[in-house]
Design a protein around this motif. Structure first.
Motif, PDB file in Angstrom:
ATOM      1  N   PHE A 223     -10.145  30.844 136.339  1.00  0.00           N
ATOM      2  CA  PHE A 223     -11.382  31.902 136.305  1.00  0.00           C
ATOM      3  C   PHE A 223     -12.484  31.386 137.384  1.00  0.00           C
ATOM      4  O   PHE A 223     -12.464  30.511 137.835  1.00  0.00           O
ATOM      5  N   ILE A 224     -13.000  32.787 138.007  1.00  0.00           N
ATOM      6  CA  ILE A 224     -13.900  32.348 138.973  1.00  0.00           C
ATOM      7  C   ILE A 224     -15.189  33.500 138.830  1.00  0.00           C
ATOM      8  O   ILE A 224     -14.728  34.745 138.526  1.00  0.00           O
ATOM      9  N   THR A 225     -16.224  33.179 138.990  1.00  0.00           N
ATOM     10  CA  THR A 225     -17.398  34.002 138.835  1.00  0.00           C
ATOM     11  C   THR A 225     -17.628  35.015 139.757  1.00  0.00           C
ATOM     12  O   THR A 225     -16.835  35.067 140.833  1.00  0.00           O
ATOM     13  N   SER A 226     -18.353  36.219 139.642  1.00  0.00           N
ATOM     14  CA  SER A 226     -18.436  37.072 140.503  1.00  0.00           C
ATOM     15  C   SER A 226     -18.844  36.740 141.919  1.00  0.00           C
ATOM     16  O   SER A 226     -18.490  37.618 142.985  1.00  0.00           O
ATOM     17  N   THR A 227     -19.485  35.671 142.182  1.00  0.00           N
ATOM     18  CA  THR A 227     -19.974  35.299 143.415  1.00  0.00           C
ATOM     19  C   THR A 227     -19.084  34.263 143.999  1.00  0.00           C
ATOM     20  O   THR A 227     -19.246  33.962 145.080  1.00  0.00           O
ATOM     21  N   GLY A 228     -18.117  33.623 143.185  1.00  0.00           N
ATOM     22  CA  GLY A 228     -17.128  32.643 143.553  1.00  0.00           C
ATOM     23  C   GLY A 228     -17.973  31.402 143.596  1.00  0.00           C
ATOM     24  O   GLY A 228     -17.580  30.272 143.914  1.00  0.00           O
ATOM     25  N   GLY A 229     -19.227  30.969 142.870  1.00  0.00           N
ATOM     26  CA  GLY A 229     -19.907  29.862 142.952  1.00  0.00           C
ATOM     27  C   GLY A 229     -19.296  28.849 141.781  1.00  0.00           C
ATOM     28  O   GLY A 229     -19.625  27.794 141.877  1.00  0.00           O
ATOM     29  N   SER A 230     -18.617  29.641 141.054  1.00  0.00           N
ATOM     30  CA  SER A 230     -17.972  28.464 139.758  1.00  0.00           C
ATOM     31  C   SER A 230     -16.747  28.936 139.605  1.00  0.00           C
ATOM     32  O   SER A 230     -16.282  30.137 139.515  1.00  0.00           O
ATOM     33  N   THR A 231     -15.788  27.906 139.216  1.00  0.00           N
ATOM     34  CA  THR A 231     -14.371  28.089 138.845  1.00  0.00           C
ATOM     35  C   THR A 231     -14.047  27.140 137.787  1.00  0.00           C
ATOM     36  O   THR A 231     -14.808  26.312 137.451  1.00  0.00           O
ATOM     37  N   ASN A 232     -13.102  27.712 137.138  1.00  0.00           N
ATOM     38  CA  ASN A 232     -12.753  26.892 135.806  1.00  0.00           C
ATOM     39  C   ASN A 232     -11.071  27.161 135.791  1.00  0.00           C
ATOM     40  O   ASN A 232     -10.447  28.251 135.969  1.00  0.00           O
ATOM     41  N   TYR A 233     -10.424  26.132 135.232  1.00  0.00           N
ATOM     42  CA  TYR A 233      -9.012  26.041 135.107  1.00  0.00           C
ATOM     43  C   TYR A 233      -8.273  25.711 133.957  1.00  0.00           C
ATOM     44  O   TYR A 233      -8.750  24.684 133.190  1.00  0.00           O
ATOM     45  N   ALA A 234      -7.269  26.063 133.386  1.00  0.00           N
ATOM     46  CA  ALA A 234      -6.657  25.350 132.333  1.00  0.00           C
ATOM     47  C   ALA A 234      -6.246  24.046 132.766  1.00  0.00           C
ATOM     48  O   ALA A 234      -5.898  23.839 133.911  1.00  0.00           O
ATOM     49  N   ASP A 235      -6.264  23.151 131.797  1.00  0.00           N
ATOM     50  CA  ASP A 235      -6.011  21.801 132.036  1.00  0.00           C
ATOM     51  C   ASP A 235      -4.475  21.421 132.795  1.00  0.00           C
ATOM     52  O   ASP A 235      -4.457  20.571 133.464  1.00  0.00           O
ATOM     53  N   SER A 236      -3.594  22.439 132.565  1.00  0.00           N
ATOM     54  CA  SER A 236      -2.260  22.200 132.960  1.00  0.00           C
ATOM     55  C   SER A 236      -2.151  22.499 134.314  1.00  0.00           C
ATOM     56  O   SER A 236      -0.908  22.037 135.122  1.00  0.00           O
ATOM     57  N   VAL A 237      -3.158  23.092 134.852  1.00  0.00           N
ATOM     58  CA  VAL A 237      -2.862  23.434 136.442  1.00  0.00           C
ATOM     59  C   VAL A 237      -4.063  22.796 137.232  1.00  0.00           C
ATOM     60  O   VAL A 237      -3.866  22.857 138.667  1.00  0.00           O
ATOM     61  N   LYS A 238      -4.812  22.274 136.550  1.00  0.00           N
ATOM     62  CA  LYS A 238      -6.085  21.530 137.481  1.00  0.00           C
ATOM     63  C   LYS A 238      -5.305  20.461 138.353  1.00  0.00           C
ATOM     64  O   LYS A 238      -4.342  19.954 138.238  1.00  0.00           O
ATOM     65  N   GLY A 239      -5.836  20.652 139.489  1.00  0.00           N
ATOM     66  CA  GLY A 239      -5.575  19.865 140.749  1.00  0.00           C
ATOM     67  C   GLY A 239      -4.096  20.199 141.568  1.00  0.00           C
ATOM     68  O   GLY A 239      -3.939  19.898 142.671  1.00  0.00           O
ATOM     69  N   ARG A 240      -3.854  21.477 140.950  1.00  0.00           N
ATOM     70  CA  ARG A 240      -2.480  22.056 141.679  1.00  0.00           C
ATOM     71  C   ARG A 240      -2.835  23.648 142.068  1.00  0.00           C
ATOM     72  O   ARG A 240      -2.252  23.878 143.083  1.00  0.00           O
ATOM     73  N   PHE A 241      -3.684  24.093 141.127  1.00  0.00           N
ATOM     74  CA  PHE A 241      -3.981  25.714 141.573  1.00  0.00           C
ATOM     75  C   PHE A 241      -5.353  25.827 142.014  1.00  0.00           C
ATOM     76  O   PHE A 241      -6.148  25.058 141.552  1.00  0.00           O
ATOM     77  N   THR A 242      -5.464  26.673 142.811  1.00  0.00           N
ATOM     78  CA  THR A 242      -7.042  26.899 143.343  1.00  0.00           C
ATOM     79  C   THR A 242      -6.920  28.532 143.149  1.00  0.00           C
ATOM     80  O   THR A 242      -6.334  29.460 143.848  1.00  0.00           O
ATOM     81  N   ILE A 243      -8.216  28.792 142.627  1.00  0.00           N
ATOM     82  CA  ILE A 243      -8.625  30.259 142.604  1.00  0.00           C
ATOM     83  C   ILE A 243      -9.792  30.770 143.624  1.00  0.00           C
ATOM     84  O   ILE A 243     -10.644  29.538 143.737  1.00  0.00           O
ATOM     85  N   SER A 244      -9.756  31.548 144.546  1.00  0.00           N
ATOM     86  CA  SER A 244     -10.689  32.146 145.286  1.00  0.00           C
ATOM     87  C   SER A 244     -10.937  33.476 145.272  1.00  0.00           C
ATOM     88  O   SER A 244      -9.978  34.091 144.721  1.00  0.00           O
ATOM     89  N   ARG A 245     -11.893  33.978 145.935  1.00  0.00           N
ATOM     90  CA  ARG A 245     -12.071  35.453 146.283  1.00  0.00           C
ATOM     91  C   ARG A 245     -12.789  35.754 147.488  1.00  0.00           C
ATOM     92  O   ARG A 245     -13.448  34.741 147.889  1.00  0.00           O
ATOM     93  N   ASP A 246     -12.354  36.984 147.921  1.00  0.00           N
ATOM     94  CA  ASP A 246     -13.134  37.331 149.315  1.00  0.00           C
ATOM     95  C   ASP A 246     -13.796  38.651 148.887  1.00  0.00           C
ATOM     96  O   ASP A 246     -12.976  39.577 148.361  1.00  0.00           O
ATOM     97  N   ASN A 247     -15.145  38.714 148.575  1.00  0.00           N
ATOM     98  CA  ASN A 247     -15.654  40.115 147.929  1.00  0.00           C
ATOM     99  C   ASN A 247     -15.632  40.988 149.050  1.00  0.00           C
ATOM    100  O   ASN A 247     -15.913  42.074 148.947  1.00  0.00           O
ATOM    101  N   SER A 248     -15.510  40.573 150.534  1.00  0.00           N
ATOM    102  CA  SER A 248     -15.659  41.771 151.600  1.00  0.00           C
ATOM    103  C   SER A 248     -14.257  42.404 151.661  1.00  0.00           C
ATOM    104  O   SER A 248     -14.127  43.491 152.188  1.00  0.00           O
TER     105      SER A 248
END
Length: 117
Positions: free
Chosen positions: A50-75
């Motif tokens: 999960f990522i907030t609208s600004t990209g300022g905060s993220t959260n992950y399922a325990d099973s993927v922490k440290g391996r997956f990265t969510i990011s966004r480009d609002n532009s």
């Protein structure tokens, strides 16, 4: 009209990496928090990241922490999911979801990720 279009799925060997993209159109992307979900055959859909609208905060399922990265480009109205060290049990259809305060929700059509040797 509203569209969320996922791409980047495919076949990858165990331990490999994939980068998923989800391109949004038809709504104000920067007003929406974004999530990635996955659904394996015979299983319920589960939240991956999960990522907030600004990209300022993220959260992950325990099973993927440290391996997956969510990011966004609002532009670019796009959210990404970088997946490393993939495991066979992570074979699933991966979906992106947009959600706004008040409950407005949009889903993409999904992209297949298959982790197999």
């Amino acid at each position: 009209q509203v569209q969320l279009v996922e791409s980047g799925g495919g076949l990858v060997q165990p331990g490999g990496s994939l980068r998923l993209s989800c391109a949004a159109s038809g709504f104000t992307f920067s007003n929406y928090a974004m999530s990635w979900y996955r659904q394996a055959p015979g299983k319920e859909r589960e939240l991956v990241a999960f990522i907030t609208s600004t990209g300022g905060s993220t959260n992950y399922a325990d099973s993927v922490k440290g391996r997956f990265t969510i990011s966004r480009d609002n532009s670019k109205n796009t959210v990404y999911l970088q997946m490393n060290s993939l495991k066979p049990e992570e074979t699933a259809v991966y979906y992106c979801k947009a959600v706004r305060r008040g409950g407005v929700t949009y889903w993409g059509q999904g992209t297949q990720v298959t982790v197999s040797s």
